[in-house]
Scaffold this active site. Structure first.
Site, mmCIF file in Angstrom:
data_model
loop_
_atom_site.group_PDB
_atom_site.id
_atom_site.type_symbol
_atom_site.label_atom_id
_atom_site.label_comp_id
_atom_site.label_asym_id
_atom_site.label_seq_id
_atom_site.Cartn_x
_atom_site.Cartn_y
_atom_site.Cartn_z
ATOM 1 C CB SER A 39 26.685 90.724 100.040
ATOM 2 O OG SER A 39 26.137 91.334 98.921
ATOM 3 C CE LYS A 78 39.157 63.984 94.288
ATOM 4 N NZ LYS A 78 39.421 65.428 94.453
ATOM 5 N N PRO A 98 45.960 58.091 93.530
ATOM 6 C CG PRO A 98 46.921 56.106 94.319
ATOM 7 C CD PRO A 98 47.216 57.316 93.473
ATOM 8 C CB VAL A 189 30.257 94.380 105.226
ATOM 9 C CG1 VAL A 189 31.384 95.174 105.874
ATOM 10 C CG2 VAL A 189 29.667 93.386 106.214
ATOM 11 C CG LEU A 340 37.934 81.486 97.268
ATOM 12 C CD1 LEU A 340 36.854 81.846 96.254
ATOM 13 C CD2 LEU A 340 39.031 80.672 96.593
HETATM 14 C C1 LIG Z 1 37.661 77.444 89.115
HETATM 15 C C2 LIG Z 1 37.636 77.036 90.546
HETATM 16 C C3 LIG Z 1 37.508 75.695 90.884
HETATM 17 C C4 LIG Z 1 37.525 75.303 92.226
HETATM 18 N N1 LIG Z 1 37.475 73.981 92.539
HETATM 19 C C5 LIG Z 1 37.596 73.594 93.833
HETATM 20 C C6 LIG Z 1 37.568 72.226 94.195
HETATM 21 O O1 LIG Z 1 37.436 71.344 93.360
HETATM 22 N N2 LIG Z 1 37.700 71.925 95.503
HETATM 23 C C7 LIG Z 1 37.848 72.869 96.472
HETATM 24 O O2 LIG Z 1 37.992 72.533 97.656
HETATM 25 N N3 LIG Z 1 37.801 74.173 96.144
HETATM 26 C C8 LIG Z 1 37.695 74.551 94.874
HETATM 27 N N4 LIG Z 1 37.662 75.872 94.561
HETATM 28 C C9 LIG Z 1 37.671 76.851 95.649
HETATM 29 C C10 LIG Z 1 36.288 76.945 96.261
HETATM 30 O O3 LIG Z 1 35.363 77.315 95.265
HETATM 31 C C11 LIG Z 1 36.285 77.969 97.370
HETATM 32 O O4 LIG Z 1 37.339 77.714 98.247
HETATM 33 C C12 LIG Z 1 34.994 77.878 98.158
HETATM 34 O O5 LIG Z 1 33.895 78.008 97.317
HETATM 35 C C13 LIG Z 1 34.940 78.923 99.231
HETATM 36 O O6 LIG Z 1 34.796 80.197 98.712
HETATM 37 P P1 LIG Z 1 34.632 81.404 99.733
HETATM 38 O O7 LIG Z 1 33.541 81.060 100.651
HETATM 39 O O8 LIG Z 1 35.957 81.714 100.285
HETATM 40 O O9 LIG Z 1 34.240 82.636 98.805
HETATM 41 P P2 LIG Z 1 32.875 82.965 98.006
HETATM 42 O O10 LIG Z 1 32.147 81.752 97.581
HETATM 43 O O11 LIG Z 1 33.302 83.916 96.933
HETATM 44 O O12 LIG Z 1 31.966 83.709 99.066
HETATM 45 C C14 LIG Z 1 32.172 85.048 99.404
HETATM 46 C C15 LIG Z 1 31.047 85.514 100.305
HETATM 47 O O13 LIG Z 1 31.365 86.805 100.781
HETATM 48 C C16 LIG Z 1 30.219 87.625 100.695
HETATM 49 N N5 LIG Z 1 30.643 89.025 100.606
HETATM 50 C C17 LIG Z 1 31.625 89.560 99.834
HETATM 51 N N6 LIG Z 1 31.719 90.872 100.051
HETATM 52 C C18 LIG Z 1 30.798 91.186 101.002
HETATM 53 C C19 LIG Z 1 30.387 92.382 101.640
HETATM 54 N N7 LIG Z 1 30.967 93.546 101.405
HETATM 55 N N8 LIG Z 1 29.375 92.319 102.551
HETATM 56 C C20 LIG Z 1 28.785 91.133 102.844
HETATM 57 N N9 LIG Z 1 29.140 89.983 102.273
HETATM 58 C C21 LIG Z 1 30.113 90.010 101.361
HETATM 59 C C22 LIG Z 1 29.484 87.128 99.478
HETATM 60 O O14 LIG Z 1 28.121 87.494 99.510
HETATM 61 C C23 LIG Z 1 29.687 85.627 99.639
HETATM 62 O O15 LIG Z 1 28.701 85.122 100.494
HETATM 63 C C24 LIG Z 1 37.633 76.289 93.234
HETATM 64 C C25 LIG Z 1 37.716 77.636 92.895
HETATM 65 C C26 LIG Z 1 37.736 78.018 91.573
HETATM 66 C C27 LIG Z 1 37.874 79.476 91.229
#
Ligand SMILES: Cc1cc2nc3c(=O)[nH]c(=O)nc-3n(C[C@H](O)[C@H](O)[C@H](O)COP(=O)(O)OP(=O)(O)OC[C@H]3O[C@@H](n4cnc5c(N)ncnc54)[C@H](O)[C@@H]3O)c2cc1C
Length: 495
Positions: A39, A78, A98, A189, A340
């Protein structure tokens, strides 16, 4: 039974999870038609800048070398995480967790020995960072990539990970997947249609019609549009043992006079902890906290103070909430949740992308397993993954429950939290009551994600030892360990 390769897959979501999944799937199943829809209205979470050494295998598998992807993603090396102000015990201000390697063997044995001495009533040196090569690399800010000399001598590569800009990593992986024939659609979606069997038939988009496929991968982040909103798979919450549920992030410029760190810094604050992550272009910072204990506004102010940013200074601040836990079923019917959407354990050990990669790796492995009927594959897969998530949860919870900080209600609530994960409770009991700790580790080998060295490091680093210490003689000399690490650090690395 012959192996059936999926004909078509639709991935919904273009965050890091979506693009990692896309690349791994295209690599494993080059004939499968893969479509990714993301999206333009719902952004990516846009944090997540630290990894574990497992990420090395991701790039190695795809045949992408560091010279290509690291500069494109502002990435740095890292070698571990430095935990500062966590313990609350005198003499244990900070410790280093480590990444380990074969070269550590002689000095790691000295560390384990000294820990045992201290557990059994003696005084000994047990600061983990002094016994592992990566501790020395972190102190001297030396990159862990081996020099030509070390390679010519047949020295085995050491385990290390990376820091990176997550948006740039997503973009890099998008280009890679599109080059290999992935169909990329930018659209929302709006609906998900299922067959009577419960399998997903298609997702409905605003402008690109319906997208049908044999398999669907939900990478929609915390929204979990397919697996939770449509298929109603529920979450197992970890909120009882992990109290943090929010974060605030602020980026700052690098100090050009300083050499870049090769470690993540994790600094305990009043109601959580902050990360400091070095990238080549900037520093990533954030405060992970419990909003039951501090308001988002106060957390932001505390983070600003830590970063010497005036409370009114106009900087880009990102506030996030986090759902901490995991799905009961990550693979249900013809839908797999990745990233996530499948669950999240707060980022203290930067494990999310490792779990993402592991999920896709194990899914491909199970799917390709010709010997098993589909239901069995799903059950095995879900069970294994749940054990892995729970194992990570156990180690993260240990950081809070081993701390003796009592300066705020938050730290007292953590220290006296009765919701101790079962395996950690047993390890803690064994360690502190001087039972056979090695036996306890072996007993739980199946459920542990963090292995023996990490458990020794956390107990020793936090200074969590049985009380009533008395002097004994057979202590491994830390000077010898430090000399060894310094010699290796100076001989085998590129700078
Ligand atoms: C505070 C914080 C710190 C973090 N630090 C780390 C770290 O140090 N190391 C690590 O490995 N992970 C870390 N993470 C986790 C990491 O950020 C996520 O695992 C990673 O970014 C993957 O996110 P994602 O792709 O699952 O979700 P998102 O990045 O949220 O992507 C979701 C996607 O779904 C799409 N979408 C949603 N609904 C629809 C719809 N209806 N139609 C079409 N598309 C849709 C959106 O457009 C987007 O493209 C951290 C998370 C947080 C909250």
């Amino acid at each position: 039974m012959s192996v059936h390769t999926p004909k078509s897959i639709v991935i919904v979501g273009g965050g890091t999870a979506g693009w990692m999944a896309a690349n791994l799937i295209i690599h494993a199943w080059p004939t499968t038609q893969v479509t990714l829809v993301e999206s333009a209205d719902v952004g990516i979470i846009g944090v997540g800048e630290g990894a574990t050494p497992y990420l090395k295998t991701f790039f190695a598998r795809l045949g992408i070398n560091e010279e290509e992807w690291m500069p494109a993603c502002d990435a740095t090396y890292k070698v571990g995480i430095n935990f500062e102000n966590w313990s609350g015990r005198q003499g244990f201000k900070d410790y280093f967790h480590p990444f380990f390697c074969a070269l550590d063997k002689p000095t790691a044995d000295m560390f384990f020995h000294n820990c045992q001495v201290k557990r059994h009533g003696g005084q000994s040196h047990t600061n983990p960072g002094d016994f592992f090569i990566s501790g020395e690399l972190a102190r001297q800010k030396i990159n862990p990539a081996l020099s030509a000399k070390a390679l010519s001598e047949g020295i085995q590569e050491i385990d290390y990970a990376y820091h990176f800009d997550s948006a740039k990593l997503g973009h890099f992986l998008k280009l890679k997947a599109c080059q290999k024939g992935l169909t990329h659609i930018i659209d929302n979606v709006t609906d998900v249609i299922s067959h009577l069997s419960g399998d997903i038939e298609k997702v409905v988009t605003e402008n690109h019609g319906d997208l049908g496929a044999e398999l669907f991968i939900d990478c929609t982040g915390f929204r979990a549009r397919l697996i939770h909103q449509t298929l109603k798979r529920n979450y197992v919450s970890y909120a009882d043992s992990l109290l943090n549920n929010a974060a605030v992030a602020i980026q700052t410029p690098n100090d050009s006079n300083l050499k870049l760190e090769v470690q993540t810094r994790s600094i305990a604050l009043s109601n959580g902890w902050m990360w400091k992550i070095p990238l080549t272009s900037r520093q990533g910072n954030g405060y992970v906290y419990s909003d039951h204990h501090i308001s988002p506004n106060d957390a932001e102010q505390e983070l600003r103070q830590q970063l010497n940013i005036d409370e009114n200074a106009d900087v880009r601040v990102k506030h996030l909430s986090m759902r901490i836990g995991r799905l009961g079923e990550h693979w249900h019917k013809n839908c797999l949740a990745v990233g996530l959407s499948q669950g999240f354990i707060e980022p203290l050990e930067a494990t999310a992308l490792m779990l993402t990669q592991l999920t896709v790796d194990q899914f491909i492995q199970q799917f390709d397993n010709a010997a098993q009927p589909l239901d069995n594959k799903r059950n095995t897969f879900n069970k294994q993954l749940n054990t892995t998530f729970d194992g990570v949860r156990d180690y993260i919870a240990a950081h809070y429950q081993l701390s003796k900080r009592d300066d705020t209600q938050y730290w007292r609530d953590n220290q006296f939290n009765k919701a101790t994960p079962a395996i950690f409770a047993e390890l803690k009991q064994a360690w502190l009551s001087r039972q056979d700790f090695e036996q306890s580790l072996s007993k739980h080998a199946q459920g542990l994600v963090y292995l023996r060295p990490s458990w020794y490091c956390i107990f020793a680093g936090m200074g969590a030892f049985p009380e009533n210490l008395k002097p004994v003689n057979n202590i491994a000399p830390v000077e010898q360990a430090l000399n060894y690490a310094q010699k290796i650090a100076q001989s085998y690395f590129k700078n």
